[in-house]
Motif scaffolding. Structure first.
Motif, PDB file in Angstrom:
ATOM      1  N   PHE A  85       0.841  -1.197   0.000  1.00 11.28           N
ATOM      2  CA  PHE A  85       0.000   0.000   0.000  1.00 11.28           C
ATOM      3  C   PHE A  85       0.875   1.245   0.000  1.00 11.28           C
ATOM      4  O   PHE A  85       1.867   1.332   0.719  1.00 11.28           O
ATOM      5  CB  PHE A  85      -0.905   0.014   1.231  1.00 11.28           C
ATOM      6  N   TYR A  86       0.486   2.213  -0.825  1.00 12.26           N
ATOM      7  CA  TYR A  86       1.225   3.475  -0.924  1.00 12.26           C
ATOM      8  C   TYR A  86       0.227   4.625  -0.828  1.00 12.26           C
ATOM      9  O   TYR A  86      -0.819   4.612  -1.478  1.00 12.26           O
ATOM     10  CB  TYR A  86       1.974   3.561  -2.255  1.00 12.26           C
ATOM     11  N   LEU A  87       0.569   5.609  -0.007  1.00  7.31           N
ATOM     12  CA  LEU A  87      -0.302   6.756   0.214  1.00  7.31           C
ATOM     13  C   LEU A  87       0.427   8.035  -0.181  1.00  7.31           C
ATOM     14  O   LEU A  87       1.581   8.251   0.197  1.00  7.31           O
ATOM     15  CB  LEU A  87      -0.717   6.834   1.685  1.00  7.31           C
ATOM     16  N   GLU A  88      -0.262   8.877  -0.943  1.00 10.02           N
ATOM     17  CA  GLU A  88       0.260  10.199  -1.273  1.00 10.02           C
ATOM     18  C   GLU A  88      -0.785  11.224  -0.824  1.00 10.02           C
ATOM     19  O   GLU A  88      -1.960  11.131  -1.194  1.00 10.02           O
ATOM     20  CB  GLU A  88       0.512  10.334  -2.775  1.00 10.02           C
ATOM     21  N   THR A  89      -0.348  12.173   0.007  1.00  7.84           N
ATOM     22  CA  THR A  89      -1.258  13.164   0.576  1.00  7.84           C
ATOM     23  C   THR A  89      -0.891  14.552   0.077  1.00  7.84           C
ATOM     24  O   THR A  89       0.293  14.927   0.079  1.00  7.84           O
ATOM     25  CB  THR A  89      -1.193  13.143   2.110  1.00  7.84           C
ATOM     26  N   ALA A  90      -1.897  15.309  -0.350  1.00  2.00           N
ATOM     27  CA  ALA A  90      -1.661  16.664  -0.842  1.00  2.00           C
ATOM     28  C   ALA A  90      -1.184  17.560   0.300  1.00  2.00           C
ATOM     29  O   ALA A  90      -1.632  17.419   1.446  1.00  2.00           O
ATOM     30  CB  ALA A  90      -2.935  17.229  -1.455  1.00  2.00           C
ATOM     31  N   ASN A  91      -0.282  18.471  -0.020  1.00  2.48           N
ATOM     32  CA  ASN A  91       0.239  19.387   0.986  1.00  2.48           C
ATOM     33  C   ASN A  91      -0.817  20.376   1.452  1.00  2.48           C
ATOM     34  O   ASN A  91      -0.767  20.870   2.578  1.00  2.48           O
ATOM     35  CB  ASN A  91       1.451  20.147   0.443  1.00  2.48           C
ATOM     36  N   GLU A  92      -1.765  20.679   0.576  1.00  2.00           N
ATOM     37  CA  GLU A  92      -2.860  21.576   0.914  1.00  2.00           C
ATOM     38  C   GLU A  92      -4.098  21.130   0.145  1.00  2.00           C
ATOM     39  O   GLU A  92      -3.986  20.419  -0.863  1.00  2.00           O
ATOM     40  CB  GLU A  92      -2.515  23.027   0.568  1.00  2.00           C
ATOM     41  N   PRO A  93      -5.291  21.490   0.625  1.00  2.00           N
ATOM     42  CA  PRO A  93      -6.511  21.024  -0.045  1.00  2.00           C
ATOM     43  C   PRO A  93      -6.552  21.420  -1.519  1.00  2.00           C
ATOM     44  O   PRO A  93      -6.147  22.522  -1.893  1.00  2.00           O
ATOM     45  CB  PRO A  93      -7.622  21.723   0.747  1.00  2.00           C
ATOM     46  N   ILE A  94      -7.044  20.501  -2.347  1.00  2.00           N
ATOM     47  CA  ILE A  94      -7.189  20.730  -3.786  1.00  2.00           C
ATOM     48  C   ILE A  94      -8.675  20.849  -4.075  1.00  2.00           C
ATOM     49  O   ILE A  94      -9.440  19.928  -3.794  1.00  2.00           O
ATOM     50  CB  ILE A  94      -6.557  19.575  -4.584  1.00  2.00           C
ATOM     51  N   ASN A  95      -9.088  21.963  -4.656  1.00  2.00           N
ATOM     52  CA  ASN A  95     -10.511  22.270  -4.711  1.00  2.00           C
ATOM     53  C   ASN A  95     -11.133  22.232  -6.099  1.00  2.00           C
ATOM     54  O   ASN A  95     -12.321  22.467  -6.236  1.00  2.00           O
ATOM     55  CB  ASN A  95     -10.754  23.648  -4.087  1.00  2.00           C
ATOM     56  N   THR A  96     -10.360  21.985  -7.147  1.00  2.00           N
ATOM     57  CA  THR A  96     -10.955  21.903  -8.476  1.00  2.00           C
ATOM     58  C   THR A  96     -10.681  20.525  -9.071  1.00  2.00           C
ATOM     59  O   THR A  96      -9.662  19.895  -8.773  1.00  2.00           O
ATOM     60  CB  THR A  96     -10.399  22.979  -9.423  1.00  2.00           C
ATOM     61  N   GLU A  97     -11.591  20.092  -9.927  1.00  2.00           N
ATOM     62  CA  GLU A  97     -11.461  18.765 -10.531  1.00  2.00           C
ATOM     63  C   GLU A  97     -10.198  18.657 -11.380  1.00  2.00           C
ATOM     64  O   GLU A  97      -9.485  17.654 -11.327  1.00  2.00           O
ATOM     65  CB  GLU A  97     -12.689  18.469 -11.389  1.00  2.00           C
ATOM     66  N   ALA A  98      -9.929  19.688 -12.185  1.00  2.00           N
ATOM     67  CA  ALA A  98      -8.767  19.638 -13.079  1.00  2.00           C
ATOM     68  C   ALA A  98      -7.468  19.604 -12.281  1.00  2.00           C
ATOM     69  O   ALA A  98      -6.563  18.818 -12.585  1.00  2.00           O
ATOM     70  CB  ALA A  98      -8.783  20.845 -14.013  1.00  2.00           C
ATOM     71  N   THR A  99      -7.373  20.430 -11.255  1.00  2.00           N
ATOM     72  CA  THR A  99      -6.167  20.446 -10.423  1.00  2.00           C
ATOM     73  C   THR A  99      -5.988  19.111  -9.715  1.00  2.00           C
ATOM     74  O   THR A  99      -4.876  18.579  -9.631  1.00  2.00           O
ATOM     75  CB  THR A  99      -6.248  21.586  -9.385  1.00  2.00           C
ATOM     76  N   ALA A 100      -7.089  18.572  -9.201  1.00  2.00           N
ATOM     77  CA  ALA A 100      -7.023  17.279  -8.506  1.00  2.00           C
ATOM     78  C   ALA A 100      -6.567  16.172  -9.446  1.00  2.00           C
ATOM     79  O   ALA A 100      -5.747  15.330  -9.081  1.00  2.00           O
ATOM     80  CB  ALA A 100      -8.394  16.939  -7.915  1.00  2.00           C
ATOM     81  N   ARG A 101      -7.098  16.181 -10.663  1.00  2.00           N
ATOM     82  CA  ARG A 101      -6.724  15.138 -11.625  1.00  2.00           C
ATOM     83  C   ARG A 101      -5.237  15.220 -11.976  1.00  2.00           C
ATOM     84  O   ARG A 101      -4.546  14.204 -11.989  1.00  2.00           O
ATOM     85  CB  ARG A 101      -7.573  15.274 -12.885  1.00  2.00           C
ATOM     86  N   ASN A 102      -4.762  16.424 -12.244  1.00  2.00           N
ATOM     87  CA  ASN A 102      -3.341  16.589 -12.579  1.00  2.00           C
ATOM     88  C   ASN A 102      -2.453  16.171 -11.421  1.00  2.00           C
ATOM     89  O   ASN A 102      -1.442  15.468 -11.609  1.00  2.00           O
ATOM     90  CB  ASN A 102      -3.056  18.040 -12.961  1.00  2.00           C
ATOM     91  N   TRP A 103      -2.799  16.607 -10.211  1.00  2.00           N
ATOM     92  CA  TRP A 103      -1.995  16.225  -9.036  1.00  2.00           C
ATOM     93  C   TRP A 103      -2.019  14.717  -8.833  1.00  2.00           C
ATOM     94  O   TRP A 103      -0.993  14.098  -8.520  1.00  2.00           O
ATOM     95  CB  TRP A 103      -2.527  16.931  -7.786  1.00  2.00           C
ATOM     96  N   ARG A 104      -3.183  14.103  -9.017  1.00  2.00           N
ATOM     97  CA  ARG A 104      -3.319  12.666  -8.783  1.00  2.00           C
ATOM     98  C   ARG A 104      -2.428  11.862  -9.725  1.00  2.00           C
ATOM     99  O   ARG A 104      -1.730  10.930  -9.294  1.00  2.00           O
ATOM    100  CB  ARG A 104      -4.790  12.272  -8.952  1.00  2.00           C
ATOM    101  N   TYR A 105      -2.418  12.224 -11.015  1.00  2.00           N
ATOM    102  CA  TYR A 105      -1.582  11.480 -11.954  1.00  2.00           C
ATOM    103  C   TYR A 105      -0.099  11.713 -11.678  1.00  2.00           C
ATOM    104  O   TYR A 105       0.723  10.798 -11.841  1.00  2.00           O
ATOM    105  CB  TYR A 105      -1.932  11.864 -13.394  1.00  2.00           C
ATOM    106  N   GLN A 106       0.261  12.910 -11.258  1.00  2.00           N
ATOM    107  CA  GLN A 106       1.652  13.168 -10.879  1.00  2.00           C
ATOM    108  C   GLN A 106       2.042  12.333  -9.668  1.00  2.00           C
ATOM    109  O   GLN A 106       3.136  11.764  -9.617  1.00  2.00           O
ATOM    110  CB  GLN A 106       1.847  14.655 -10.582  1.00  2.00           C
ATOM    111  N   ALA A 107       1.135  12.258  -8.687  1.00  2.00           N
ATOM    112  CA  ALA A 107       1.413  11.482  -7.477  1.00  2.00           C
ATOM    113  C   ALA A 107       1.539   9.993  -7.797  1.00  2.00           C
ATOM    114  O   ALA A 107       2.450   9.309  -7.309  1.00  2.00           O
ATOM    115  CB  ALA A 107       0.308  11.717  -6.449  1.00  2.00           C
TER     116      ALA A 107
END
Length: 349
Positions: A85-107
């Motif tokens: 199991f691997y967990l990646e947590t955002a440093n600060e809340p992500i509030n838009t779908e596009a930003t969340a998607r980009n961050w998720r694929y990078q993570a």
């Protein structure tokens, strides 16, 4: 293990589409929702046949109060399945779908690279494909946007994103989870109508199913599948034509209004002088759809952001425009000028 029709379907899909092979390392993105739980259960059940090394990754966007509890829920499932199991947590809340998607694929890519996984697997379904087609159609897009959510695409030089469930609907993943008593974590944001996708999912698609076609999800997903093959063909044809138009031997040194053409191109921190010249006579032989794709490919290489419809249209218009015609500046100050048989692209001084 209980072998269901969905098990058989996914097994055939992976093999027929060659999504991945035996003995490979697969990182499965698991949010805790029904689609990702269905996905990981299917892959775990198929693992003995394929001898995969499976890992589970969870991305915590920190945009819900229960996000940390959700992460622990997925981690406990991974432990019960004896899967890394691997967990990646955002440093600060992500509030838009596009930003969340980009961050998720990078993570996910970061986790896969560090732990040597070859594939990142997500639980996108035919329902997601239908929603994406409608979402992009409403926003305004060409065939490329309508065929979004492809079966696979590269995320880096050695990591591919794969979506094995694109022929399965969300109602099927829900039924599968109920059949195997999988503990679904309900995402409260799925009911938040400030997100356009939720309105499409909760209001538009049910309306279309009730009033037009009960199988609208699958039909839209099949449309996206057809468009995917057509877009791939058109892109290849445009690439071939672009190479022919650019590689045509140039006449004596061209100039735009007496000045050598100069296009911004950074190499080792220095600006190089480039002559981008497209042979109009070659481009004229192609259908308009291919002409537009050639121009989009050119603009994608020289503009700071993705070109829009207006950018592509004004460059395409120069194929048949009178000599000395030119565009107004594109973003970044690039202009295009007609000189004889050529469209010449330069950085505005």
């Amino acid at each position: 293990m209980t072998w269901t029709p969905i098990h058989a379907q996914i097994h055939r899909t992976i093999r027929a589409r060659r999504l991945f092979e035996h003995n490979q390392r697969l990182l499965v993105a698991v949010s805790g929702g029904q689609d990702s739980l269905c996905l990981i259960k299917l892959l775990l059940d198929l693992q003995p046949k394929w001898q995969w090394d499976l890992g589970i990754a969870h991305c915590d966007h920190c945009w819900r109060e229960d996000s940390q509890a959700n992460a622990h829920h997925v981690e406990n499932l991974a432990k019960s399945w004896e899967t890394p199991f691997y967990l990646e947590t955002a440093n600060e809340p992500i509030n838009t779908e596009a930003t969340a998607r980009n961050w998720r694929y990078q993570a996910l890519t970061k986790i896969a690279q560090f732990h040597n996984y070859q594939y990142i697997i997500t639980g996108h379904t035919a329902s997601d494909r239908a929603e994406t087609l409608l979402y992009n159609l409403i926003r305004g897009t060409g065939a490329d946007g309508l065929q979004a959510l492809t079966w696979q695409r590269p995320l880096s030089d050695n990591i591919r994103l794969v979506r094995p469930l694109l022929e399965i609907t969300r109602s099927q993943t829900e039924q599968f989870c109920q059949e195997f008593n999988l503990p679904i974590w309900e995402d409260s944001t799925n009911q938040d109508f400030k997100y356009a996708r939720n309105r499409i999912r909760q209001e538009l698609l049910p309306y279309l199913q009730t009033n037009f076609n009960p199988k609208v999800e699958l039909n839209l997903a099949q449309t996206a599948e057809l468009l995917q093959a057509e877009v791939e063909y058109l892109e290849q044809a445009a690439q071939k034509l672009r190479q022919e138009a650019i590689l045509t031997p140039y006449p004596a040194p061209l100039s735009a209004y007496g000045e050598e053409l100069e296009v911004k191109s950074l190499n080792n921190g220095e600006e190089e002088r480039l002559n981008i010249r497209l042979n109009r006579q070659i481009l004229k032989t192609a259908p308009l759809a291919i002409q537009r794709r050639v121009m989009r490919q050119v603009l994608q290489e020289i503009l700071p952001d993705a070109p829009n419809f207006e950018h592509i249209e004004k460059l395409t218009a120069l194929i048949t425009a009178p000599n000395r015609s030119q565009t107004d500046p594109f973003p970044g100050g690039v202009i295009a000028i007609v000189q004889g048989d050529y469209i010449c692209i330069q950085q505005q001084r």
